[in-house]
Structure formats: C-alpha cells, structure tokens
Design a protein around this motif. Structure first.
Motif, PDB file in Angstrom:
ATOM      1  N   GLY A  63       1.333  13.753 -27.454  1.00 20.92           N
ATOM      2  CA  GLY A  63       2.046  14.985 -27.799  1.00 20.92           C
ATOM      3  C   GLY A  63       2.759  14.869 -29.132  1.00 20.92           C
ATOM      4  O   GLY A  63       3.300  13.809 -29.477  1.00 20.92           O
ATOM      5  N   GLY A  64       2.742  15.977 -29.856  1.00 18.71           N
ATOM      6  CA  GLY A  64       3.439  16.011 -31.134  1.00 18.71           C
ATOM      7  C   GLY A  64       4.919  15.702 -30.967  1.00 18.71           C
ATOM      8  O   GLY A  64       5.564  15.188 -31.882  1.00 18.71           O
ATOM      9  N   GLY A 113       0.639  17.929 -33.213  1.00 14.71           N
ATOM     10  CA  GLY A 113       1.178  18.222 -34.543  1.00 14.71           C
ATOM     11  C   GLY A 113       2.678  18.007 -34.676  1.00 14.71           C
ATOM     12  O   GLY A 113       3.177  17.712 -35.758  1.00 14.71           O
ATOM     13  N   THR A 147      -9.099  21.189 -32.987  1.00 16.87           N
ATOM     14  CA  THR A 147     -10.488  21.550 -33.309  1.00 16.87           C
ATOM     15  C   THR A 147     -10.608  23.035 -33.668  1.00 16.87           C
ATOM     16  O   THR A 147     -10.914  23.372 -34.799  1.00 16.87           O
ATOM     17  CB  THR A 147     -11.425  21.198 -32.136  1.00 16.87           C
ATOM     18  OG1 THR A 147     -10.931  21.784 -30.937  1.00 16.87           O
ATOM     19  CG2 THR A 147     -11.565  19.696 -31.964  1.00 16.87           C
ATOM     20  N   VAL A 148     -10.330  23.919 -32.699  1.00 15.74           N
ATOM     21  CA  VAL A 148     -10.487  25.359 -32.950  1.00 15.74           C
ATOM     22  C   VAL A 148      -9.211  26.115 -32.580  1.00 15.74           C
ATOM     23  O   VAL A 148      -8.434  25.648 -31.738  1.00 15.74           O
ATOM     24  CB  VAL A 148     -11.674  25.946 -32.141  1.00 15.74           C
ATOM     25  CG1 VAL A 148     -13.003  25.424 -32.649  1.00 15.74           C
ATOM     26  CG2 VAL A 148     -11.520  25.666 -30.646  1.00 15.74           C
ATOM     27  N   GLY A 196      -6.605  28.904 -30.888  1.00 14.10           N
ATOM     28  CA  GLY A 196      -6.483  29.458 -29.543  1.00 14.10           C
ATOM     29  C   GLY A 196      -6.156  28.440 -28.467  1.00 14.10           C
ATOM     30  O   GLY A 196      -6.232  28.743 -27.268  1.00 14.10           O
ATOM     31  N   THR A 226      -4.330  24.086 -27.811  1.00 15.23           N
ATOM     32  CA  THR A 226      -3.568  22.984 -28.409  1.00 15.23           C
ATOM     33  C   THR A 226      -4.404  21.706 -28.239  1.00 15.23           C
ATOM     34  O   THR A 226      -5.514  21.749 -27.687  1.00 15.23           O
ATOM     35  CB  THR A 226      -2.179  22.792 -27.736  1.00 15.23           C
ATOM     36  OG1 THR A 226      -2.382  22.168 -26.477  1.00 15.23           O
ATOM     37  CG2 THR A 226      -1.436  24.095 -27.566  1.00 15.23           C
ATOM     38  N   THR A 227      -3.827  20.602 -28.658  1.00 18.43           N
ATOM     39  CA  THR A 227      -4.581  19.342 -28.549  1.00 18.43           C
ATOM     40  C   THR A 227      -4.722  18.881 -27.085  1.00 18.43           C
ATOM     41  O   THR A 227      -5.523  18.000 -26.810  1.00 18.43           O
ATOM     42  CB  THR A 227      -3.927  18.231 -29.404  1.00 18.43           C
ATOM     43  OG1 THR A 227      -2.517  18.266 -29.218  1.00 18.43           O
ATOM     44  CG2 THR A 227      -4.245  18.422 -30.871  1.00 18.43           C
ATOM     45  N   TYR A 254       0.101  32.677 -24.876  1.00 17.78           N
ATOM     46  CA  TYR A 254      -0.199  31.699 -25.927  1.00 17.78           C
ATOM     47  C   TYR A 254       0.265  32.199 -27.296  1.00 17.78           C
ATOM     48  O   TYR A 254       0.090  33.349 -27.645  1.00 17.78           O
ATOM     49  CB  TYR A 254      -1.705  31.392 -25.983  1.00 17.78           C
ATOM     50  CG  TYR A 254      -2.031  30.435 -27.090  1.00 17.78           C
ATOM     51  CD1 TYR A 254      -1.865  29.076 -26.928  1.00 17.78           C
ATOM     52  CD2 TYR A 254      -2.443  30.916 -28.333  1.00 17.78           C
ATOM     53  CE1 TYR A 254      -2.105  28.198 -27.968  1.00 17.78           C
ATOM     54  CE2 TYR A 254      -2.696  30.039 -29.377  1.00 17.78           C
ATOM     55  CZ  TYR A 254      -2.536  28.685 -29.184  1.00 17.78           C
ATOM     56  OH  TYR A 254      -2.776  27.814 -30.208  1.00 17.78           O
ATOM     57  N   ALA A 274       0.775  30.398 -31.496  1.00  8.74           N
ATOM     58  CA  ALA A 274       0.688  29.170 -32.309  1.00  8.74           C
ATOM     59  C   ALA A 274       2.018  28.422 -32.274  1.00  8.74           C
ATOM     60  O   ALA A 274       3.080  29.035 -32.419  1.00  8.74           O
ATOM     61  CB  ALA A 274       0.325  29.515 -33.748  1.00  8.74           C
ATOM     62  N   GLY A 275       1.939  27.115 -32.062  1.00  8.39           N
ATOM     63  CA  GLY A 275       3.138  26.280 -32.111  1.00  8.39           C
ATOM     64  C   GLY A 275       4.012  26.341 -30.868  1.00  8.39           C
ATOM     65  O   GLY A 275       5.031  25.679 -30.788  1.00  8.39           O
ATOM     66  N   PHE A 280       5.288  25.775 -26.895  1.00 11.80           N
ATOM     67  CA  PHE A 280       5.209  24.568 -26.083  1.00 11.80           C
ATOM     68  C   PHE A 280       5.209  24.855 -24.579  1.00 11.80           C
ATOM     69  O   PHE A 280       6.012  25.604 -24.078  1.00 11.80           O
ATOM     70  CB  PHE A 280       6.388  23.631 -26.403  1.00 11.80           C
ATOM     71  CG  PHE A 280       6.419  22.434 -25.506  1.00 11.80           C
ATOM     72  CD1 PHE A 280       5.579  21.367 -25.749  1.00 11.80           C
ATOM     73  CD2 PHE A 280       7.238  22.403 -24.393  1.00 11.80           C
ATOM     74  CE1 PHE A 280       5.580  20.258 -24.898  1.00 11.80           C
ATOM     75  CE2 PHE A 280       7.252  21.306 -23.546  1.00 11.80           C
ATOM     76  CZ  PHE A 280       6.417  20.237 -23.807  1.00 11.80           C
TER      77      PHE A 280
HETATM   78  P1  UTP Z   1      -0.308  20.732 -30.697  1.00  8.11           P
HETATM   79  O1  UTP Z   1      -1.407  20.256 -29.881  1.00  8.11           O
HETATM   80  O2  UTP Z   1       0.620  19.761 -31.290  1.00  8.11           O
HETATM   81  O3  UTP Z   1       0.454  21.877 -29.915  1.00  8.11           O
HETATM   82  O4  UTP Z   1      -0.916  21.589 -31.895  1.00  8.11           O
HETATM   83  P2  UTP Z   1       1.805  22.144 -29.173  1.00  8.11           P
HETATM   84  O5  UTP Z   1       1.627  21.882 -27.733  1.00  8.11           O
HETATM   85  O6  UTP Z   1       2.149  23.519 -29.618  1.00  8.11           O
HETATM   86  O7  UTP Z   1       2.878  21.184 -29.725  1.00  8.11           O
HETATM   87  P3  UTP Z   1       3.374  19.724 -29.395  1.00  8.11           P
HETATM   88  O8  UTP Z   1       2.433  19.055 -28.453  1.00  8.11           O
HETATM   89  O9  UTP Z   1       4.755  19.909 -28.908  1.00  8.11           O
HETATM   90  O10 UTP Z   1       3.318  19.121 -30.773  1.00  8.11           O
HETATM   91  C1  UTP Z   1      -0.093  22.259 -32.852  1.00  8.11           C
HETATM   92  C2  UTP Z   1      -0.605  23.648 -33.086  1.00  8.11           C
HETATM   93  O11 UTP Z   1      -1.886  23.591 -33.730  1.00  8.11           O
HETATM   94  C3  UTP Z   1      -2.750  24.629 -33.271  1.00  8.11           C
HETATM   95  C4  UTP Z   1      -1.875  25.475 -32.325  1.00  8.11           C
HETATM   96  O12 UTP Z   1      -1.232  26.488 -33.078  1.00  8.11           O
HETATM   97  C5  UTP Z   1      -0.846  24.471 -31.819  1.00  8.11           C
HETATM   98  O13 UTP Z   1       0.330  25.091 -31.341  1.00  8.11           O
HETATM   99  N1  UTP Z   1      -3.976  24.059 -32.637  1.00  8.11           N
HETATM  100  C6  UTP Z   1      -4.003  22.767 -32.230  1.00  8.11           C
HETATM  101  C7  UTP Z   1      -5.099  24.842 -32.488  1.00  8.11           C
HETATM  102  O14 UTP Z   1      -5.100  26.021 -32.817  1.00  8.11           O
HETATM  103  N2  UTP Z   1      -6.224  24.289 -31.943  1.00  8.11           N
HETATM  104  C8  UTP Z   1      -6.287  22.994 -31.546  1.00  8.11           C
HETATM  105  O15 UTP Z   1      -7.361  22.541 -31.070  1.00  8.11           O
HETATM  106  C9  UTP Z   1      -5.131  22.219 -31.668  1.00  8.11           C
END
Ligand code: UTP
Length: 228
Positions: A8-9, A46, A116-117, A119, A121-122, A178, A180-181, A183
C-alpha cells in the motif's frame, strides 16, 4: 510458493517523501524469500506522492480517468524505487500490464509493478496479477493490522476481523464510490476478482515484517485472511 505482495502507498510513501527505511527492510525480506525459492511479484501503491499530484491536478480537471493516469505514474515511481532497492534481485523494468508480466517472471527475478489502467487501484492490479501468475497467496500490506469492524484510526474499540469470505468483503467495499486517490481497505474491483478466483489473501500491517514472515510460513500472525 508464488506470492504477490501488494504494498500500500500508505506504507511505501506515507508522507511527501518515500519511507526509505521501510523500503530497505521490505526489500531485504523479499530478497530472502527469493533465495529460499519463492517466486515473487511486488505491486507498489502511490501513497502521498500520487495523492499530492492527483490533488493538484483536480484544480484543473475533473476528468477522473485523467487523474487516474496521474496516479498510475505515481505508483510507477514507487515501483522504480523498489527496483532500485532490490538491486540485482529485481527485473529491471516496471511491468505495465499483464501481457508483459510473463517475460518478467521468466527471468526468475522479483517482478515489480505499479498501476495498469484507470478505474481501479493497485489492489486490483495485485489480484489480477496473482490470477495470471497462479499465485498461492496475496499479501496486502497496509498501515493497519487488517480489516476492522470500524475504522481503527477513529474508534479505539474497533475489532480486528480474523477471517472473511471474499463475498463478505465485497459486500462491504462494493458499495463505495470510486474516485481517483480515494482510500478503502480493499478496492471493489479487487474484491470482485477475489470472489471469482478465491486466491488466499492476507491483509496485515506491512511495517511488521516479522508478522508478515509468520503469515507466509503458516505460523500464528495478526491480520485478516480472506478466503474459504
Ligand atoms: P493506489 O493503488 O496507491 O491507490 O493508486 P489508493 O488505494 O488510492 O492509495 P494508497 O494505497 O493509500 O496509496 C493511486 C491512484 O492511482 C490510480 C488511482 O487513481 C489510485 O487512487 N490507479 C492506480 C489507477 O487508476 N489504476 C491502477 O491500476 C492503479
């Protein structure tokens, strides 16, 4: 064993700067696992780095897919950092999609991926990669000890849930909107994939490396197991 680590970020980059000490400790840990013959994929989140950029870009656009692309780049910077820490143990390129995963795996080195794409998260990358890799286990390393009945950062009496079926976690996170960003303990795309592939998944505190070691070795550990 074949193991996918979803870092996790929140632990790789909790503040504006990456946590070098954690990256060093974790890279040593997975290097040892590799020496013991385990095959490993590491997926990096991230963290604050990606979130800062998403936050700044939100001042200019509300295009969520575009914000996701920015987030993905952030996750890949952390992946590069992990590759640097792993040295010769790592496949030297950040794997960007499942098609390229096979080549990385065939080198026998530790493969590192970010996003990767848009919509998702990792978390979803980790579960999809685990399916492709035919992993025995996914370890989701976060900054709390697992899944709780309430937010443990807000409620002192929150109780750790030791075991959940994939359907149960999907029921909880599937309703979340959902963005972007944003949690949640597990992203809904990842939870849905787990309902389908049922790969054993452990959610635990990534900073407690000994606990993580116990989980992998089948010993007693603190965390949440998602599985049957
Ligand atoms: P994270 O996987 O870090 O997401 O990807 P998160 O759960 O929001 O944050 P953490 O785990 O607390 O760090 C960061 C952002 O990158 C984009 C999303 O916007 C995600 O919130 N992302 C990531 C994608 O769009 N696709 C992916 O495959 C991975």
């Amino acid at each position: 064993m074949r193991i996918v680590f979803d870092i996790g970020g929140s632990i790789i980059c909790p503040d504006s700067l990456p946590d070098v000490n954690f990256i060093r400790r974790f890279s040593r840990f997975v290097t040892n696992l590799r020496k013991k013959g385990h095959k490993i994929i590491v997926v990096t989140g991230g963290g604050k780095f990606a979130k800062n950029y998403i936050h700044a870009a939100r001042k200019f656009t509300h295009d969520e897919s575009f914000l996701d692309v920015i987030g993905i780049q952030g996750t890949r910077m952390n992946a590069l950092l992990m590759i640097a820490a792993l040295g010769d143990n790592a496949y030297k390129k950040v794997v960007k999609n499942l098609d390229d995963l096979q080549h990385g795996i065939s080198t026998g080195k530790i493969v590192v991926m970010g996003g990767t794409v848009p919509g998702q998260t990792t978390d979803a990358v980790s579960v999809a990669a685990a399916e492709y890799f035919e992993a025995d286990m996914i370890v989701i390393a976060t900054d709390v000890d697992g899944v709780y009945d309430r937010d443990p950062k807000k409620f002192k009496k929150a109780k750790l849930i030791k075991h959940m079926k994939p359907e149960e976690i999907y029921r909880i996170v599937g309703k979340k909107k959902y963005e972007a960003g944003s949690f949640t303990i597990l992203d809904p795309v990842a939870a849905k994939l787990l309902v389908k592939n049922r790969i054993k998944t452990i959610i635990l505190n990534g900073r407690k490396i000994n606990n993580m070691k116990n989980a992998i070795e089948g010993k007693k550990f603190k965390g949440t197991v998602i599985g049957d």
